[in-house]
Design a protein around this motif. Sequence first.
Motif, short mmCIF file in Angstrom:
data_model
loop_
_atom_site.label_atom_id
_atom_site.label_comp_id
_atom_site.label_asym_id
_atom_site.label_seq_id
_atom_site.Cartn_x
_atom_site.Cartn_y
_atom_site.Cartn_z
N GLU A 66 0.82 -1.22 0.00
CA GLU A 66 0.00 0.00 0.00
C GLU A 66 0.85 1.27 0.00
N PHE A 125 1.04 -1.71 -7.28
CA PHE A 125 -0.22 -1.86 -8.04
C PHE A 125 -0.53 -3.32 -8.39
N ILE A 135 -1.46 -5.40 -5.23
CA ILE A 135 -2.72 -4.96 -4.62
C ILE A 135 -3.89 -5.43 -5.47
N GLN A 136 -3.78 -5.20 -6.78
CA GLN A 136 -4.90 -5.54 -7.65
C GLN A 136 -5.12 -7.05 -7.70
N THR A 141 -4.40 -9.27 -5.27
CA THR A 141 -5.02 -9.75 -4.03
C THR A 141 -6.48 -9.32 -3.95
N ILE A 142 -6.78 -8.12 -4.47
CA ILE A 142 -8.19 -7.70 -4.50
C ILE A 142 -9.00 -8.68 -5.35
N ILE A 178 -8.34 -11.85 -6.03
CA ILE A 178 -8.50 -13.14 -5.36
C ILE A 178 -9.52 -13.01 -4.23
N GLY A 179 -9.31 -11.99 -3.37
CA GLY A 179 -10.17 -11.82 -2.20
C GLY A 179 -11.62 -11.60 -2.57
N SER A 180 -11.85 -10.78 -3.63
CA SER A 180 -13.23 -10.49 -3.99
C SER A 180 -13.90 -11.68 -4.65
N GLN A 232 -12.35 -7.32 -11.79
CA GLN A 232 -10.92 -6.97 -11.76
C GLN A 232 -10.26 -7.40 -13.07
N PHE A 274 -8.04 -4.36 -14.39
CA PHE A 274 -7.30 -3.92 -13.21
C PHE A 274 -6.13 -4.85 -12.92
N SER A 330 -0.77 -14.17 -4.86
CA SER A 330 -1.61 -13.99 -3.67
C SER A 330 -0.88 -13.16 -2.62
N GLY A 331 0.32 -12.68 -2.93
CA GLY A 331 0.96 -11.71 -2.07
C GLY A 331 1.75 -12.28 -0.90
N ILE A 332 2.21 -13.53 -0.99
CA ILE A 332 3.07 -14.01 0.10
C ILE A 332 4.52 -14.19 -0.37
#
Lengths: 629, 361
Positions: B211, B219, B222-223, B225-226, B228-230, B243, B248, B319-321
């Motif tokens: 962030e 970018f 963030i996009q 993970t958004i 995947i999460g959404s 997305q 995005f 997935s951001g890990i």
Amino acid sequence: MEFSNAQEGLEQFNRRIAIAGGFVLICFTLLFARFVWLQVIQHDYYQTRAEENRISLIPVTPNRGLIVDRNGEVMARNYSAYTLEITPTQVVNLEDTIDGLAEFITIEAKDRKRFKKLLEESKRFDSLPIRTRLTDEEVAKFIARRFRFPGVEIKARLFRQYPRGAFASHVLGYIGRITERDIGQIEEEGVETNYRGTDHFGKTGLERHYEMELHGTSGFEQVEVDAGGRAIRTLARTAPVPGNNLTLTLDVKLQEVAEKAFGERKGALVAIEPATGGILAMVSVPNYDPNLFVDGITTTDWRDLNDSPEKPMVNRALNGAYPPGSTFKPYMALAALTLGKRRPEQLLADPGFFNFGGHMFMDDKKGGHGMVDMYKSIVQSCNTYYYVLANDLGIDNIAKFMAHFGLGSRTGVDIEGESEGVLPSPAWKKQRFKKAEQQKWYAGETISVGIGQGYNAYTPIQLAQAIATLANDGVMYRPHLVNHITDTKSAQKTYIEPQPLRTLPLKQEHIDVIKNALVGVNKEGTGARAFAGAEYVSAGKTGTAQVFSLKGGQYRKDALKQELRDHSIFIAYAPAEQPKIAVAVLVENGGFGAQAAAPIARQVFDYYLLGKLPPGAAPADEAAKEADE
Amino acid sequence: MIRELWSKFVAPIDGPLMAFLGLLILLALITMASASPARLTTLLAHLAIALTIMRIVAQIPPQRLMYLALPIYVVGVLLLVAVALFGDISKGARRWLDLGFIRIQPSELMKIAMPLMLAWYFQKRESMLRLREYFIATLLLLLPVALIVRQPDLGTSILVLSSGFFVIFFAGLPWKIILGLGAAAASAAPFAWHLLHDYQRQRILTLLDPEKDPLGKGFHIIQSTIAIGSGGILGKGWGQGTQAQLEFIPERHTDFIFAVYSEEFGLIGNLALLVLYALLIGRGLLIAANAATLFSRLLAGAITLIFFTYAFVNMGMVSGILPVVGVPLPFVSYGGTALVTLCLGIGILMSIHKNRMLVQK
């Protein structure tokens, strides 16, 4: 041995295969845990963020309210036109882009200059117009080549238009693109949201004063956008509410008669309806074309307007402060009556001068006016009478009395930036100057003030308010331009109810003495020539404001440069028995009040009271009508 | 007659492996049809080439591959040297070699050449494995890896390094050394930090706090993970991922295709994909365990774990890990070269499996 070795190796290998398998499962479990975290536990958060990404609220700018005169004639309106706009942050090379556009769309040097100026003033993410008012052909040409120009768009925008150009420009003012200063005001009003899609703001005149009324309420469009910010489709729409319309007290035709009456001369005129304070006409000439400002004024135009010695950008009616000259005398006389310092019939022998401690204050008539009473002092504008009177009243009494008439304080008219003027007094002088010897009030200065010269300086609107108050027998109104505001949605009209500001502590018999003398001015005095043959009875007073101190020398008009000549002033109202209109006229460097200013007042009265147009002048629309037939 | 030809054609193909691969390819096609329909035709062409190569390789017995190991390795290293000297620069990295008629990326070749070479080396020294052998193997591994790191190409160097390491691991590198290396690597991390390129450091920093620069370096992550999460448990449905469809997600047909898949098919879809990879890897490890020679065991084990590395690193970064490195999602991401390399690996596995009885025969 070798066999067991190999066997051992194979076992070790299989163990390691198992370990690898276990490792893979652990890692995949870890990933799965991460997915559960994102997709189950944090799902709501990411869902919201995805929606925020996807949906953009685009403000829809409301139509600005119209401004019409008291008879409904449109003075400011909107029209829709296509503009070619560039978002500088999305363009790699601005020069190349503009050059590329110039290949098929006319982009003149002045367009480039204006764009450059806008670029310097703009916020970072603005899209700025490089060309306004595109023709249909130009629109078509651009659309065919659009792909070559990322960051360039065609937008349909509403433009403000003042159909009569420079006419009444100081009343209307103009709008221009929002600048830092405007943002400050928007924040102060707490209306940032409502201005999100707006890029124009009232800068001067009514456009500025009534900005919040005229602006309207922004609508919003919920749009689905892609990552590039391009709108894909509209999801929902809240329509904007157009700004409220202003209906003025101003009479466009009267305004036109008044503006034309000035011809090439500089000056100001304010005509007020005494019973309400409604402004019927407000002139400041020379004026300027407010349309120049709407798309962003070019540097050359701006320089021309600002540097002109004629000062067309100054609203003389509100910001010009002039000595009232002899128009001050009726109020002096009224002060004398009110304070019991004179009786109307009291006579004064005028030898043509007033000797005050060895200093000679001269009368403008050689040898003097002979025996002078109050009536004659006003009708013939006798200076000596007022030299003596001023000395008898004293500066404090004068200042206190004149303050009742609003002289030296803002009238509160509905246009921003009005000047205060100067009502001289010892207290004022003390505040005005720094050095002790300058701060001191000299008795001789009171004498000059008594005939409206010296430090006296009032705006034309103050002079108009004062004469309107006198015409209205001492009941004072706030001068105002807007009669009512119409809510465009409910069609409800909010009237600016004229409430008397105050009733002056005057006796009617005293007022009648002065009024009678003012009628005399136009009948047999300094205003008689201008009002010869009028079909109504009018009251007035001429005045001459000194620009250049002659230091005792003889005033010779033709020997003086134009800009050093005296200002011509005239205050008047009519009809005398029941005043419908009161006016203050100032012609810069016009010489004696009777010569330049009084005939203008006559034309205004003739039109307003009788519908009579001055010879050789016909309002534009009637001329157009005749041409049609 | 036709049946005979068919059975001859399918003979070298391993049923379970082919089934898992087929399902993965199906997912790839479905996801690509949503993420970037325009690329479907090219993807089909890539698949045709890659599967043909797989089928050809499946028929080559492991012994033949052994003969090729050393020459391929030598050619690979020479090409990497040539890249370092004459390579084309694209996007700030020197990865490509222009041979006039074709542009090749020699580092890609090393993903297969590396385990091939080391497996061959350990096979040669089978009965006398001492520390010296592991040391030499390590040198053989580090030479090309160093050349790839210099390009720079972090993603490929991680894959090549791990492919070689897997061979050494399966060859029985003592645990003491593995743990020692692990400890050394951990303590060397601060020094390694200084050796990284700015952009590589930035990627690690971005992972820790995306962030911080949401419109710039953060970018991508963030996009994704958004996305995947959404997606939630059931996903937004095929072609319904906002997305993905509104662009995005960056690189949504290549490295970040998992975000598209995950947004549209949700946790259920992710689970299915993980299971599919686990089955493919399990089958690969089984083939390794049953392989006839040390060479084929090591090769099969290493290739299988490369598939794992691809899948884990890719899903981990999307997935951001894990930090963002250029590693595609195996068999799903768009990209001809990677697909060919991966199918080549599958072909080798199939060949090893078909020839598992060699010694007994």
